[in-house]
Write a protein that holds these residues in place. Structure first.
Motif, PDB file in Angstrom:
ATOM      1  N   LYS A   1       0.843  -1.197   0.000  1.00  0.00           N
ATOM      2  CA  LYS A   1       0.000   0.000   0.000  1.00  0.00           C
ATOM      3  C   LYS A   1       0.877   1.245   0.000  1.00  0.00           C
ATOM      4  CE  LYS A   1      -4.517  -0.667   1.898  1.00  0.00           C
ATOM      5  NZ  LYS A   1      -5.419  -0.337   2.970  1.00  0.00           N
ATOM      6  N   GLN A   2       0.535   2.164  -0.865  1.00  0.00           N
ATOM      7  CA  GLN A   2       1.246   3.434  -0.927  1.00  0.00           C
ATOM      8  C   GLN A   2       0.608   4.404   0.060  1.00  0.00           C
ATOM      9  OE1 GLN A   2       4.027   4.023  -2.771  1.00  0.00           O
ATOM     10  NE2 GLN A   2       3.895   1.833  -3.205  1.00  0.00           N
ATOM     11  N   PRO A   3       1.425   5.172   0.767  1.00  0.00           N
ATOM     12  CA  PRO A   3       0.847   6.126   1.722  1.00  0.00           C
ATOM     13  C   PRO A   3       0.141   7.255   0.976  1.00  0.00           C
ATOM     14  CG  PRO A   3       3.199   6.500   1.513  1.00  0.00           C
ATOM     15  CD  PRO A   3       2.880   5.255   0.717  1.00  0.00           C
TER      16      PRO A   3
ATOM     17  N   GLU B   1     -17.593   9.025  -4.004  1.00  0.00           N
ATOM     18  CA  GLU B   1     -18.126  10.262  -3.431  1.00  0.00           C
ATOM     19  C   GLU B   1     -17.493  10.585  -2.083  1.00  0.00           C
ATOM     20  OE1 GLU B   1     -22.397   9.954  -3.485  1.00  0.00           O
ATOM     21  OE2 GLU B   1     -22.495  10.509  -5.606  1.00  0.00           O
ATOM     22  N   GLN B   2     -16.896   9.597  -1.443  1.00  0.00           N
ATOM     23  CA  GLN B   2     -16.164   9.825  -0.198  1.00  0.00           C
ATOM     24  C   GLN B   2     -14.713  10.225  -0.472  1.00  0.00           C
ATOM     25  OE1 GLN B   2     -17.481   9.717   3.032  1.00  0.00           O
ATOM     26  NE2 GLN B   2     -19.330   9.754   1.796  1.00  0.00           N
ATOM     27  N   GLY B   3     -14.266  10.054  -1.719  1.00  0.00           N
ATOM     28  CA  GLY B   3     -12.898  10.397  -2.082  1.00  0.00           C
ATOM     29  C   GLY B   3     -11.901   9.298  -1.751  1.00  0.00           C
ATOM     30  N   SER B   4     -12.325   8.066  -1.845  1.00  0.00           N
ATOM     31  CA  SER B   4     -11.426   6.951  -1.535  1.00  0.00           C
ATOM     32  C   SER B   4     -10.291   6.873  -2.545  1.00  0.00           C
ATOM     33  CB  SER B   4     -12.208   5.631  -1.565  1.00  0.00           C
ATOM     34  OG  SER B   4     -11.313   4.540  -1.503  1.00  0.00           O
ATOM     35  N   PRO B   5      -9.046   6.751  -2.063  1.00  0.00           N
ATOM     36  CA  PRO B   5      -7.908   6.619  -2.978  1.00  0.00           C
ATOM     37  C   PRO B   5      -7.887   5.271  -3.694  1.00  0.00           C
ATOM     38  CG  PRO B   5      -7.168   6.457  -0.714  1.00  0.00           C
ATOM     39  CD  PRO B   5      -8.620   6.814  -0.670  1.00  0.00           C
TER      40      PRO B   5
END
Length: 100
Positions: free
Chosen positions: A5-7, A52-56
């Motif tokens: 996982k990338q920060p 819509e929550q802005g999940s990466p």
């Protein structure tokens, strides 16, 4: 093997969150339900919620499908359109070559 996982930095998270909110507001202004937009975008209702929550974790392709369903797909062309830093760096190189 799962990828590492990338920060995501707080400033990046804020940008994604604001983008997701703009998508949600665009949907609401058009009086389109979340279920309808998800169907038109060929994604699940949960994926739309994450967008819509802005999940990466939501892909650019998914964001593009949502924008297209909202008739906002041309806005994708505005991303990184004005590369001020890149142009300055290019000008510095050109000026140094001219002076050489």
């Amino acid at each position: 093997m799962p990828s590492k996982k990338q920060p995501i930095f707080p400033s990046e998270r804020k940008l994604l969150s604001e983008f997701g909110e703009r998508l949600r507001l665009a949907r609401l202004r058009r009086k389109i339900s979340a279920e309808t937009l998800a169907e038109r975008s060929s994604i699940s209702r949960m994926t739309l919620h994450r967008a819509e929550q802005g999940s990466p974790a939501v892909s650019m392709g998914t964001y593009l499908r949502i924008l297209a369903a909202l008739h906002l797909q041309d806005d994708i062309g505005l991303l990184a359109a004005d590369d001020k830093l890149g142009r300055r760096l290019q000008d510095i190189v050109l000026d140094s070559r001219k002076n050489a």
